[in-house]
Write a protein that holds these residues in place. Sequence first.
Motif, PDB file in Angstrom:
ATOM      1  N   VAL A   6      37.845  32.739  38.499  1.00  0.00           N
ATOM      2  CA  VAL A   6      37.246  33.532  39.588  1.00  0.00           C
ATOM      3  C   VAL A   6      38.193  34.673  39.954  1.00  0.00           C
ATOM      4  CG1 VAL A   6      36.623  33.490  42.042  1.00  0.00           C
ATOM      5  CG2 VAL A   6      35.861  31.657  40.542  1.00  0.00           C
ATOM      6  N   LEU A   7      39.469  34.336  40.081  1.00  0.00           N
ATOM      7  CA  LEU A   7      40.458  35.361  40.448  1.00  0.00           C
ATOM      8  C   LEU A   7      40.462  36.503  39.433  1.00  0.00           C
ATOM      9  CD1 LEU A   7      42.722  36.143  42.398  1.00  0.00           C
ATOM     10  CD2 LEU A   7      44.319  34.911  40.951  1.00  0.00           C
ATOM     11  N   LYS A   8      40.355  36.126  38.168  1.00  0.00           N
ATOM     12  CA  LYS A   8      40.350  37.137  37.111  1.00  0.00           C
ATOM     13  C   LYS A   8      39.179  38.110  37.293  1.00  0.00           C
ATOM     14  CE  LYS A   8      40.637  37.328  32.086  1.00  0.00           C
ATOM     15  NZ  LYS A   8      41.982  37.746  31.766  1.00  0.00           N
ATOM     16  N   LYS A   9      38.038  37.563  37.698  1.00  0.00           N
ATOM     17  CA  LYS A   9      36.861  38.409  37.914  1.00  0.00           C
ATOM     18  C   LYS A   9      37.028  39.328  39.131  1.00  0.00           C
ATOM     19  CE  LYS A   9      33.278  37.039  35.158  1.00  0.00           C
ATOM     20  NZ  LYS A   9      34.090  37.240  33.969  1.00  0.00           N
ATOM     21  N   LEU A  10      37.760  38.832  40.134  1.00  0.00           N
ATOM     22  CA  LEU A  10      37.820  39.551  41.402  1.00  0.00           C
ATOM     23  C   LEU A  10      38.870  40.653  41.447  1.00  0.00           C
ATOM     24  CD1 LEU A  10      37.413  36.775  44.127  1.00  0.00           C
ATOM     25  CD2 LEU A  10      35.719  38.339  43.202  1.00  0.00           C
ATOM     26  N   THR A  11      39.818  40.630  40.528  1.00  0.00           N
ATOM     27  CA  THR A  11      40.927  41.570  40.658  1.00  0.00           C
ATOM     28  C   THR A  11      41.082  42.458  39.430  1.00  0.00           C
ATOM     29  OG1 THR A  11      43.306  41.750  40.920  1.00  0.00           O
ATOM     30  CG2 THR A  11      42.518  39.741  39.918  1.00  0.00           C
ATOM     31  N   HIS A  12      41.692  43.613  39.669  1.00  0.00           N
ATOM     32  CA  HIS A  12      41.942  44.517  38.552  1.00  0.00           C
ATOM     33  C   HIS A  12      43.279  44.210  37.889  1.00  0.00           C
ATOM     34  CE1 HIS A  12      38.463  46.689  39.730  1.00  0.00           C
ATOM     35  NE2 HIS A  12      38.957  46.968  40.919  1.00  0.00           N
ATOM     36  N   VAL A  13      44.129  43.450  38.603  1.00  0.00           N
ATOM     37  CA  VAL A  13      45.426  43.103  38.027  1.00  0.00           C
ATOM     38  C   VAL A  13      45.198  42.061  36.940  1.00  0.00           C
ATOM     39  CG1 VAL A  13      47.700  42.140  38.535  1.00  0.00           C
ATOM     40  CG2 VAL A  13      46.513  43.482  40.256  1.00  0.00           C
ATOM     41  N   GLU A  14      45.887  42.229  35.841  1.00  0.00           N
ATOM     42  CA  GLU A  14      45.687  41.272  34.750  1.00  0.00           C
ATOM     43  C   GLU A  14      46.526  40.025  34.951  1.00  0.00           C
ATOM     44  OE1 GLU A  14      45.641  42.235  30.628  1.00  0.00           O
ATOM     45  OE2 GLU A  14      44.715  44.171  31.082  1.00  0.00           O
ATOM     46  N   ILE A  15      45.962  39.062  35.659  1.00  0.00           N
ATOM     47  CA  ILE A  15      46.684  37.810  35.880  1.00  0.00           C
ATOM     48  C   ILE A  15      46.208  36.816  34.819  1.00  0.00           C
ATOM     49  CG2 ILE A  15      47.158  35.977  37.544  1.00  0.00           C
ATOM     50  CD1 ILE A  15      46.408  37.953  39.771  1.00  0.00           C
ATOM     51  N   PRO A  16      47.112  36.384  33.945  1.00  0.00           N
ATOM     52  CA  PRO A  16      46.665  35.488  32.877  1.00  0.00           C
ATOM     53  C   PRO A  16      46.171  34.145  33.428  1.00  0.00           C
ATOM     54  CG  PRO A  16      49.059  35.700  32.881  1.00  0.00           C
ATOM     55  CD  PRO A  16      48.547  36.668  33.886  1.00  0.00           C
ATOM     56  N   VAL A  17      45.201  33.544  32.757  1.00  0.00           N
ATOM     57  CA  VAL A  17      44.667  32.264  33.246  1.00  0.00           C
ATOM     58  C   VAL A  17      45.544  31.089  32.799  1.00  0.00           C
ATOM     59  CG1 VAL A  17      42.274  33.053  33.355  1.00  0.00           C
ATOM     60  CG2 VAL A  17      43.125  32.024  31.254  1.00  0.00           C
ATOM     61  N   ASP A  18      45.488  30.012  33.552  1.00  0.00           N
ATOM     62  CA  ASP A  18      46.244  28.777  33.277  1.00  0.00           C
ATOM     63  C   ASP A  18      47.750  29.006  33.180  1.00  0.00           C
ATOM     64  OD1 ASP A  18      43.751  27.557  33.113  1.00  0.00           O
ATOM     65  OD2 ASP A  18      43.588  27.969  30.975  1.00  0.00           O
ATOM     66  N   VAL A  19      48.239  29.887  34.019  1.00  0.00           N
ATOM     67  CA  VAL A  19      49.669  30.181  34.023  1.00  0.00           C
ATOM     68  C   VAL A  19      50.217  29.895  35.411  1.00  0.00           C
ATOM     69  CG1 VAL A  19      51.341  32.062  33.902  1.00  0.00           C
ATOM     70  CG2 VAL A  19      49.546  31.887  32.185  1.00  0.00           C
ATOM     71  N   GLY A  20      51.315  29.161  35.459  1.00  0.00           N
ATOM     72  CA  GLY A  20      51.933  28.850  36.746  1.00  0.00           C
ATOM     73  C   GLY A  20      53.134  29.740  36.982  1.00  0.00           C
ATOM     74  N   ASP A  21      54.146  29.196  37.631  1.00  0.00           N
ATOM     75  CA  ASP A  21      55.319  30.028  37.913  1.00  0.00           C
ATOM     76  C   ASP A  21      56.449  29.803  36.916  1.00  0.00           C
ATOM     77  OD1 ASP A  21      54.403  31.471  40.191  1.00  0.00           O
ATOM     78  OD2 ASP A  21      54.445  29.584  41.290  1.00  0.00           O
ATOM     79  N   PHE A  22      56.219  28.947  35.945  1.00  0.00           N
ATOM     80  CA  PHE A  22      57.229  28.683  34.918  1.00  0.00           C
ATOM     81  C   PHE A  22      57.306  29.906  34.006  1.00  0.00           C
ATOM     82  CE2 PHE A  22      58.175  25.906  30.935  1.00  0.00           C
ATOM     83  CZ  PHE A  22      59.535  26.110  31.095  1.00  0.00           C
ATOM     84  N   LEU A  47      42.205  19.664  37.737  1.00  0.00           N
ATOM     85  CA  LEU A  47      42.068  20.456  36.512  1.00  0.00           C
ATOM     86  C   LEU A  47      40.882  21.405  36.624  1.00  0.00           C
ATOM     87  CD1 LEU A  47      42.811  17.951  33.617  1.00  0.00           C
ATOM     88  CD2 LEU A  47      44.297  19.643  34.665  1.00  0.00           C
ATOM     89  N   PHE A  48      39.756  20.861  37.124  1.00  0.00           N
ATOM     90  CA  PHE A  48      38.544  21.664  37.204  1.00  0.00           C
ATOM     91  C   PHE A  48      38.702  22.801  38.210  1.00  0.00           C
ATOM     92  CE2 PHE A  48      34.483  22.488  39.382  1.00  0.00           C
ATOM     93  CZ  PHE A  48      33.811  23.091  38.321  1.00  0.00           C
ATOM     94  N   THR A  49      39.222  22.452  39.415  1.00  0.00           N
ATOM     95  CA  THR A  49      39.334  23.490  40.447  1.00  0.00           C
ATOM     96  C   THR A  49      40.360  24.543  40.024  1.00  0.00           C
ATOM     97  OG1 THR A  49      40.827  22.004  41.612  1.00  0.00           O
ATOM     98  CG2 THR A  49      38.589  22.174  42.471  1.00  0.00           C
ATOM     99  N   ALA A  50      41.459  24.113  39.396  1.00  0.00           N
ATOM    100  CA  ALA A  50      42.480  25.074  38.967  1.00  0.00           C
ATOM    101  C   ALA A  50      41.871  26.029  37.947  1.00  0.00           C
ATOM    102  CB  ALA A  50      43.676  24.341  38.370  1.00  0.00           C
ATOM    103  N   SER A  51      41.157  25.465  36.988  1.00  0.00           N
ATOM    104  CA  SER A  51      40.571  26.276  35.930  1.00  0.00           C
ATOM    105  C   SER A  51      39.559  27.269  36.522  1.00  0.00           C
ATOM    106  CB  SER A  51      39.927  25.330  34.925  1.00  0.00           C
ATOM    107  OG  SER A  51      39.034  25.997  34.127  1.00  0.00           O
ATOM    108  N   LEU A  52      38.732  26.777  37.451  1.00  0.00           N
ATOM    109  CA  LEU A  52      37.739  27.638  38.093  1.00  0.00           C
ATOM    110  C   LEU A  52      38.431  28.755  38.871  1.00  0.00           C
ATOM    111  CD1 LEU A  52      34.668  27.845  38.713  1.00  0.00           C
ATOM    112  CD2 LEU A  52      35.142  26.653  40.858  1.00  0.00           C
ATOM    113  N   PHE A  53      39.472  28.364  39.619  1.00  0.00           N
ATOM    114  CA  PHE A  53      40.179  29.334  40.455  1.00  0.00           C
ATOM    115  C   PHE A  53      40.728  30.498  39.619  1.00  0.00           C
ATOM    116  CE2 PHE A  53      44.471  30.605  41.874  1.00  0.00           C
ATOM    117  CZ  PHE A  53      44.080  31.399  42.950  1.00  0.00           C
ATOM    118  N   TYR A  54      41.415  30.182  38.526  1.00  0.00           N
ATOM    119  CA  TYR A  54      42.020  31.253  37.716  1.00  0.00           C
ATOM    120  C   TYR A  54      40.955  32.195  37.161  1.00  0.00           C
ATOM    121  CZ  TYR A  54      46.476  28.891  38.023  1.00  0.00           C
ATOM    122  OH  TYR A  54      47.617  28.331  38.502  1.00  0.00           O
TER     123      TYR A  54
END
Length: 322
Positions: free
Chosen positions: A149-165, A140-147
């Motif tokens: 960090v990714l949000k900070k690193l990219t210009h694409v708006e990837i929503p947090v806590d979202v999988g492939d569902f 849970l912690f690593t997933a939350s951190l990952f989303y």
Amino acid sequence: MANQEKDKKLLSVVVPVFNEKEVLDAFYKRIKNVGESLNSMNFEVLFVDDGSKDGSYQKLMDYAVSDENVKVIKFSRNFGHQVAITAGIDNAKGDAVVVIDADLQDPPEVITEFIEKWKEGYDVVYGVRERREGEGRLKLFTASLFYRVLKKLTHVEIPVDVGDFRLMSKQSVKVFKELREKDRFVRGLVSWLGFKQTGVYYHRDKRYAGETKYPLRKMIRFAIDGITSFSGFPLKLATWFGAITTIFAFAFMIIVITGKFMGYTIQGWASVMLSVLFLGGVQLICLGIVGEYIARIFEQIKQRPLYIIEEIIEEIKMGKNS
Ligand code: UDP
Ligand code: MG
């Protein structure tokens, strides 16, 4: 398709399957119920067997034989979750396409909410994990951190806590199919498409049975895929490290030169060792980061197909076994 009505729209449900024998019956029952409750739409389920070795494929065949709305794609070997999803989307004929895991972590009933949003005019409706059951604190912690960090690193708006569902409209599926990059981070690619997107909150259950197919090693790989596919920032880290060490080096140079003129020399074993080791470490890390990107360029440039299909089972009853 015999029991499909011509004027109704079609919903395709894509399900990646890798050694999921224990969950398939329960999953099939629940997804069937959802399909039957959709009065306004026809319904097909597209299982992608990602090289299972536990008899999952035989089960899927059984469903396909007795149910003409079930289609099965069998890969020649295991190509990975993200590629399996891609193959499903490539072969889905629906006006709307839903991707869902087979392990019942994503409740199939949420699909009806996705469809509501789609009917309101959204092209992509993704599930946002409001609560997650049955996952360790570390995940849970690593997933939350990952989303984040990714949000900070990219210009694409990837929503947090979202999988492939998620649900995708025909229009978004059409353009998604044109993205053939090798190291795939599907949720990011779909965000990258744009169009009208929205989320639906849902409660992520624990795995119905069996074990996760994402051990730590695969999860790290997946996280690196996500970051390298959507950000070049790690490549620039070397510049930053370099700039900072150069500034330190200049400051140190002044100390050293003054020391020399003042007539005292320092023994300096410890400081030399530390700087050599520190710089060696930083340089190797930077080289490794460059290597990650080069490896991906290498994979891409070989232009191998994303996956190999051994067999597609559809409409067996009508004898069209292609
Ligand atoms: N999966 C797959 N290929 C793989 C790994 C997983 O098709 O190489 C499927 C798996 O059968 C499941 C979905 O992808 O339907 C998600 O995998 P899992 O539930 O193990 O991942 P987790 O939910 O633990 O992250
Ligand atoms: Mg799962």
